[in-house]
Design a protein around this motif. Structure first.
Motif, PDB file in Angstrom:
ATOM      1  N   LEU A 162      -0.568  -0.377  11.241  1.00  0.00           N
ATOM      2  CA  LEU A 162       0.020   0.894  11.664  1.00  0.00           C
ATOM      3  C   LEU A 162       1.498   0.722  11.987  1.00  0.00           C
ATOM      4  N   LYS A 163       1.825  -0.356  12.686  1.00  0.00           N
ATOM      5  CA  LYS A 163       3.224  -0.635  13.056  1.00  0.00           C
ATOM      6  C   LYS A 163       4.113  -0.685  11.819  1.00  0.00           C
ATOM      7  N   ASN A 164       3.684  -1.437  10.815  1.00  0.00           N
ATOM      8  CA  ASN A 164       4.531  -1.582   9.638  1.00  0.00           C
ATOM      9  C   ASN A 164       4.568  -0.312   8.806  1.00  0.00           C
ATOM     10  N   ASP A 166       0.838  -1.209   0.000  1.00  0.00           N
ATOM     11  CA  ASP A 166       0.000   0.000   0.000  1.00  0.00           C
ATOM     12  C   ASP A 166       0.869   1.253   0.000  1.00  0.00           C
ATOM     13  N   TYR A 167       1.908   1.251   0.828  1.00  0.00           N
ATOM     14  CA  TYR A 167       2.819   2.409   0.893  1.00  0.00           C
ATOM     15  C   TYR A 167       3.449   2.670  -0.475  1.00  0.00           C
ATOM     16  N   HIS A 168       3.892   1.614  -1.128  1.00  0.00           N
ATOM     17  CA  HIS A 168       4.633   1.782  -2.374  1.00  0.00           C
ATOM     18  C   HIS A 168       3.739   2.118  -3.566  1.00  0.00           C
ATOM     19  N   GLN A 169       2.437   2.133  -3.370  1.00  0.00           N
ATOM     20  CA  GLN A 169       1.567   2.674  -4.417  1.00  0.00           C
ATOM     21  C   GLN A 169       1.832   4.165  -4.596  1.00  0.00           C
ATOM     22  N   PHE A 170       2.236   4.813  -3.515  1.00  0.00           N
ATOM     23  CA  PHE A 170       2.494   6.256  -3.529  1.00  0.00           C
ATOM     24  C   PHE A 170       3.986   6.557  -3.346  1.00  0.00           C
ATOM     25  N   ASP A 171       4.667   5.704  -2.570  1.00  0.00           N
ATOM     26  CA  ASP A 171       6.099   5.867  -2.279  1.00  0.00           C
ATOM     27  C   ASP A 171       6.392   7.290  -1.812  1.00  0.00           C
ATOM     28  N   ASP A 172       5.601   7.733  -0.847  1.00  0.00           N
ATOM     29  CA  ASP A 172       5.697   9.099  -0.334  1.00  0.00           C
ATOM     30  C   ASP A 172       5.667   9.032   1.190  1.00  0.00           C
ATOM     31  N   ILE A 173       6.763   9.458   1.810  1.00  0.00           N
ATOM     32  CA  ILE A 173       6.877   9.403   3.269  1.00  0.00           C
ATOM     33  C   ILE A 173       5.724  10.128   3.957  1.00  0.00           C
ATOM     34  N   ASP A 174       5.249  11.203   3.346  1.00  0.00           N
ATOM     35  CA  ASP A 174       4.211  12.035   3.969  1.00  0.00           C
ATOM     36  C   ASP A 174       2.797  11.666   3.544  1.00  0.00           C
ATOM     37  N   HIS A 175       2.668  10.598   2.759  1.00  0.00           N
ATOM     38  CA  HIS A 175       1.310  10.211   2.347  1.00  0.00           C
ATOM     39  C   HIS A 175       0.520   9.739   3.572  1.00  0.00           C
ATOM     40  N   PRO A 176      -0.698  10.254   3.757  1.00  0.00           N
ATOM     41  CA  PRO A 176      -1.469   9.866   4.954  1.00  0.00           C
ATOM     42  C   PRO A 176      -1.829   8.383   4.943  1.00  0.00           C
ATOM     43  N   ILE A 177      -1.739   7.784   6.115  1.00  0.00           N
ATOM     44  CA  ILE A 177      -2.087   6.368   6.240  1.00  0.00           C
ATOM     45  C   ILE A 177      -3.606   6.201   6.220  1.00  0.00           C
ATOM     46  N   VAL A 178      -4.070   5.197   5.489  1.00  0.00           N
ATOM     47  CA  VAL A 178      -5.480   4.822   5.505  1.00  0.00           C
ATOM     48  C   VAL A 178      -5.517   3.372   5.976  1.00  0.00           C
ATOM     49  N   ASN A 179      -5.725   3.200   7.280  1.00  0.00           N
ATOM     50  CA  ASN A 179      -5.694   1.866   7.875  1.00  0.00           C
ATOM     51  C   ASN A 179      -7.026   1.168   7.618  1.00  0.00           C
ATOM     52  N   PRO A 180      -7.012   0.029   6.900  1.00  0.00           N
ATOM     53  CA  PRO A 180      -8.270  -0.621   6.523  1.00  0.00           C
ATOM     54  C   PRO A 180      -8.913  -1.471   7.624  1.00  0.00           C
TER      55      PRO A 180
END
Length: 200
Positions: free
Chosen positions: A42-44, A16-30
């Motif tokens: 959240l941990k990962n 999910d992170y690497h879809q954006f590869d942006d440190i500041d991209h907001p987390i959307v926890n499913p």
């Protein structure tokens, strides 16, 4: 098994992170907020963001001012990571609070959440080593070396996963008990770091 759940969710968070590869991209926890799955995701995500911060700060062309800014951000993120580990341990303490340890029960060298922390970092190592093993712009020797390292990392994940599941089973059975120590990082505390309190 807890390790299977953790590994699945860690991989999901990394992808999910690497879809954006942006440190500041907001987390959307499913996952539902009070669930263990939510905590693992959240941990990962925290670990993944910090992984990429560590990449950025090692840029040889970074200016000293920018490098210091990233170093301070990494320190803050590391505190968030530590707090998250302790929160997950709190989850396990609550889960096993009704278990009465046997008379000869022992305490483990590390808590369940700190072992899970290592599993989260391993997921990141595996993801990025796989990238290197597949990188078409790299030499054949580089890819072969990374593939060999990847095999070791995968073996390490299997061993660590088994150990985590065994530890939790032993806690549930009263063969081991949890004893969690707060990290008490001194350098972040203005009352404990002499460089900080002498400035005050």
């Amino acid at each position: 098994m807890i390790s299977e759940l953790a590994n699945t969710i860690f991989n999901q968070a990394i992808n999910d992170y690497h879809q954006f590869d942006d440190i500041d991209h907001p987390i959307v926890n499913p996952y539902e907020k009070d669930s263990l799955s939510h905590l693992f995701y959240l941990k990962n995500w925290i670990d993944t963001a910090q992984w990429h911060m560590e990449d950025v700060v090692r840029n040889p062309d970074i200016t000293p001012v920018e490098g210091l800014s990233w170093k301070r951000r990494i320190d803050a993120q590391n505190q968030v990571r530590t707090d998250m580990v302790e929160f997950i341990d709190g989850y396990f303490l609550a889960q096993y609070q009704q278990v009465t340890p046997s008379a000869n029960a022992t305490v483990n060298t590390e808590s369940p959440a700190w072992a899970i922390d290592r599993l989260s970092i391993l997921a990141l190592k595996i993801y990025h080593m796989q990238e290197e093993a597949d990188r078409v712009t790299a030499s054949e020797a580089h890819r072969a070396q990374c593939k060999a390292k990847l095999e070791v990392l995968l073996m390490q994940r299997n061993d660590l996963s088994k150990s985590i599941d065994e530890l939790l089973a032993d806690i549930a059975a009263g063969k081991k008990y949890m004893k969690v120590y707060k990290q008490m990082k001194m350098y972040n505390d203005p009352s404990l770091n002499p460089v900080l309190y002498k400035k005050a």
